[in-house]
Write a protein that holds these residues in place. Structure first.
Motif, PDB file in Angstrom:
ATOM      1  N   TYR A   1      34.216  27.508  44.203  1.00 13.53           N
ATOM      2  CA  TYR A   1      34.838  28.015  42.977  1.00 13.53           C
ATOM      3  C   TYR A   1      33.820  28.707  42.076  1.00 13.53           C
ATOM      4  O   TYR A   1      34.107  29.749  41.493  1.00 13.53           O
ATOM      5  CB  TYR A   1      35.538  26.883  42.227  1.00 13.53           C
ATOM      6  N   TRP A   2      32.622  28.140  41.944  1.00 18.48           N
ATOM      7  CA  TRP A   2      31.616  28.815  41.111  1.00 18.48           C
ATOM      8  C   TRP A   2      31.270  30.181  41.720  1.00 18.48           C
ATOM      9  O   TRP A   2      31.146  31.170  41.005  1.00 18.48           O
ATOM     10  CB  TRP A   2      30.358  27.957  41.011  1.00 18.48           C
ATOM     11  N   ALA A   3      31.135  30.212  43.050  1.00 19.67           N
ATOM     12  CA  ALA A   3      30.833  31.482  43.721  1.00 19.67           C
ATOM     13  C   ALA A   3      31.975  32.475  43.546  1.00 19.67           C
ATOM     14  O   ALA A   3      31.749  33.679  43.312  1.00 19.67           O
ATOM     15  CB  ALA A   3      30.579  31.236  45.210  1.00 19.67           C
ATOM     16  N   TYR A   4      33.189  31.986  43.646  1.00 15.93           N
ATOM     17  CA  TYR A   4      34.366  32.845  43.538  1.00 15.93           C
ATOM     18  C   TYR A   4      34.413  33.530  42.181  1.00 15.93           C
ATOM     19  O   TYR A   4      34.645  34.749  42.079  1.00 15.93           O
ATOM     20  CB  TYR A   4      35.606  31.973  43.758  1.00 15.93           C
ATOM     21  N   TRP A   5      34.197  32.776  41.122  1.00 16.11           N
ATOM     22  CA  TRP A   5      34.202  33.373  39.782  1.00 16.11           C
ATOM     23  C   TRP A   5      33.012  34.297  39.576  1.00 16.11           C
ATOM     24  O   TRP A   5      33.105  35.295  38.854  1.00 16.11           O
ATOM     25  CB  TRP A   5      34.234  32.275  38.715  1.00 16.11           C
ATOM     26  N   MET A   6      31.884  33.972  40.195  1.00 18.74           N
ATOM     27  CA  MET A   6      30.715  34.845  40.052  1.00 18.74           C
ATOM     28  C   MET A   6      30.988  36.233  40.618  1.00 18.74           C
ATOM     29  O   MET A   6      30.612  37.247  40.013  1.00 18.74           O
ATOM     30  CB  MET A   6      29.505  34.233  40.773  1.00 18.74           C
ATOM     31  N   VAL A   7      31.630  36.296  41.788  1.00 20.84           N
ATOM     32  CA  VAL A   7      31.852  37.622  42.374  1.00 20.84           C
ATOM     33  C   VAL A   7      32.875  38.414  41.561  1.00 20.84           C
ATOM     34  O   VAL A   7      32.847  39.653  41.559  1.00 20.84           O
ATOM     35  CB  VAL A   7      32.286  37.535  43.854  1.00 20.84           C
ATOM     36  N   TRP A   8      33.777  37.730  40.872  1.00 17.77           N
ATOM     37  CA  TRP A   8      34.716  38.431  40.007  1.00 17.77           C
ATOM     38  C   TRP A   8      34.059  38.905  38.710  1.00 17.77           C
ATOM     39  O   TRP A   8      34.650  39.672  37.949  1.00 17.77           O
ATOM     40  CB  TRP A   8      35.917  37.534  39.702  1.00 17.77           C
ATOM     41  N   CYS A   9      32.833  38.427  38.459  1.00 15.76           N
ATOM     42  CA  CYS A   9      32.136  38.807  37.225  1.00 15.76           C
ATOM     43  C   CYS A   9      31.701  40.261  37.209  1.00 15.76           C
ATOM     44  O   CYS A   9      31.260  40.767  36.180  1.00 15.76           O
ATOM     45  CB  CYS A   9      30.910  37.918  37.015  1.00 15.76           C
ATOM     46  N   VAL A  10      31.797  40.934  38.345  1.00 12.01           N
ATOM     47  CA  VAL A  10      31.424  42.351  38.373  1.00 12.01           C
ATOM     48  C   VAL A  10      32.431  43.196  37.607  1.00 12.01           C
ATOM     49  O   VAL A  10      32.066  44.172  36.953  1.00 12.01           O
ATOM     50  CB  VAL A  10      31.311  42.839  39.829  1.00 12.01           C
ATOM     51  N   ALA A  11      33.699  42.821  37.652  1.00 12.26           N
ATOM     52  CA  ALA A  11      34.739  43.653  37.036  1.00 12.26           C
ATOM     53  C   ALA A  11      35.327  43.033  35.777  1.00 12.26           C
ATOM     54  O   ALA A  11      35.358  43.665  34.723  1.00 12.26           O
ATOM     55  CB  ALA A  11      35.846  43.922  38.042  1.00 12.26           C
TER      56      ALA A  11
END
Length: 509
Positions: free
Chosen positions: A318-328
């Motif tokens: 979950y932490w990784a998932y939100w991190m990758v969405w942090c680009v947009a």
């Protein structure tokens, strides 16, 4: 504006390279699904098992930094002119904040995440299903993941509205640290990593949640659910958000507002007519108490002996998932936060984003859990027998009176959430394609570039579904992409603090 100048402004590092790599990955997933699964599993084990603490430390660290930024002098900085007023009302701003990211996934996991946890050995170690199957979803979707969005939204808002930067890129946000290297290989590498993270996040979202939308539609129409139906729905959603994104920010704002009303209607319907009102509220209150009381322990538990590998399988993902969405998502949030202070952006994201998320998990999750605990419907047994999570979710919903209404609301909510999320992503990605912001950064990206990103963002999800990728594969895509992006996020935050302190000392340049 003619084509030649526009082509010169295009950035091949963030357009041509990602396109080529995504096409290669799509071919790999479709032609050799078994081989791709083995490769992904090996990489996930290496990153998640060996470096799991890395993700956990960054998650807790960003949350603590968010409080420092909010309650220090940096929190008083207005994103815009010193006396500028907010561009949007709090409700409309909050609606765009909530829907620009993982709203469709929040709806999906609200309905089913407790089922996963009910079968986890770690839940038995902690206590009962009643106490912890409802608490862990709230933990996994509240303060720490939203802190990634909130802090980076403030960073990007400062970069865009205070410093007036004409480049909407991760590398530009790192300029106070990278200096002259921003426009050279290190900066280009940061931008390429950011685009890959963006595509990984969208692929995971579409691939995990869209089958539920497919199952809802086929159930309503009495059709067979196949991967071809799911792919068809993906293409339909792509058309919807492509049409919407052509209208720029006005279209996104209007769609976000509609999303919240549809979603609110779904929550009210389940809460009022589901027959589990008292149980839902009381279990939700207990879950919040468990999370608050045990927050530090939950945030730092690594399961060093690997008795259950629960943090490796769930929290790290979950932490990784939100991190990758942090680009947009945070770029979009920063864009629409003009006129608000750093403190208002961070605390407002928590107030609106976290509260909306928690209410969703309490209402939708505890309805299904209530049916299970009261012996009205054994969702766990159905999932164990079929292995089909989507079928299990539909069966839970069918326990509602006039369940067709709930199915219609779920369908409308998911389509609206997908369209709103990918509208915001496409607008950000369009600006990412250029060496500097085109026009006012909202309305003037060319139609062909919007269409390019609308199509590119849909390719990998289709490949993942076509190759029958498992939930684990889809999670692994995000875990891999998040590993380098986590370091970039720390660089951005460090750069922002350095630049904000300089701004407080010298004032506007």
């Amino acid at each position: 504006m003619n084509d030649k100048p526009m082509k010169r402004k295009l950035d091949p590092a963030t357009t041509v390279i990602p396109l080529a790599c995504i096409l290669v990955l799509c071919v790999f997933f479709v032609i050799d699904p078994t081989g791709s699964t083995d490769v992904l599993a090996a990489i996930r084990f290496f990153l998640g098992d060996t470096f799991g603490a890395y993700y956990l430390v960054i998650g807790l660290g960003v949350l603590l930094i968010s409080f420092y930024l909010s309650f220090s002098k940096i929190g008083d900085i207005v994103l815009g002119g010193p006396n500028e007023k907010p561009q949007y009302s709090f409700w409309l701003w909050g609606a765009m904040v909530f829907t620009c990211g993982l709203a469709a996934d929040i709806l999906f996991y609200s309905l089913c995440e407790w089922i996963y946890y009910a079968q986890e050995p770690h839940i038995a170690e902690l206590g009962t299903i009643q106490d912890w199957a409802s608490a862990y979803p709230i933990y996994h979707w509240s303060m720490i993941p939203w802190s990634f969005y909130a802090v980076l939204a403030a960073c990007f808002g400062f970069m865009l509205h205070v410093r007036g930067v004409r480049k909407q890129k991760y590398s530009e946000a790192c300029r106070p640290l990278l200096g002259k290297w921003t426009d050279k290989v290190p900066g280009r590498l940061v931008d390429v990593l950011a685009v890959f993270a963006l595509i990984a996040g969208t692929a995971t979202t579409f691939s995990v949640s869209t089958p539920l939308l497919s199952r809802v539609i086929t159930t309503m129409l009495g059709l067979s659910s196949t991967k071809w139906v799911t792919i068809g729905i993906l293409l339909f959603v792509c058309v919807v958000y492509t049409i919407s994104v052509m209208h720029g920010m006005k279209g996104v704002a209007k769609l976000s507002n509609i999303c919240m009303y549809i979603f609110g209607a779904l929550l009210l319907y389940v809460l009022i007519f589901g027959g589990e009102f008292r149980y839902t509220v009381e279990t939700g209150l207990t879950a919040i108490g468990n999370v608050v009381q045990n927050f530090i322990g939950l945030s730092t538990w690594t399961d060093a002996l690997r008795t259950s590998s629960f943090p490796q399988n769930w929290t790290i993902f979950y932490w990784a998932y939100w991190m990758v969405w942090c680009v947009a998502a945070p770029f979009f949030m920063g864009n629409v936060s003009r006129g608000r202070t750093v403190r208002q952006v961070i605390m407002g994201s928590y107030l609106f984003g976290v509260s909306s998320t928690v209410v969703s998990f309490i209402v939708l999750g505890n309805y299904g859990l209530g049916l299970q605990m009261h012996g009205k419907f054994d969702a766990i047994a159905l999932y164990e027998a079929t292995g089909d999570l989507y079928e299990t979710v539909i069966a839970i919903v069918e326990n509602l009176p006039m369940h067709q209404i709930a199915l219609v609301l779920i369908m409308a909510s998911m389509i609206a959430f997908y369209a709103s999320s990918f509208d915001s992503i496409t607008l950000v990605a369009c600006q990412y394609s250029y060496r500097e912001i085109i026009g006012d950064g909202e309305e003037n990206a060319p139609v062909r570039i919007k269409l390019f990103w609308a199509i590119l963002l849909i390719l990998l999800p289709i490949a993942l579904i076509f190759s029958d990728s498992s939930m684990s594969n889809m999670q692994t895509v995000s875990i891999i992409a998040a590993f380098p992006i986590a370091l970039v996020i720390l660089m951005i935050i460090w750069s922002f603090i350095k630049d904000a302190k300089a701004y407080l000392q010298t004032g506007p340049k």
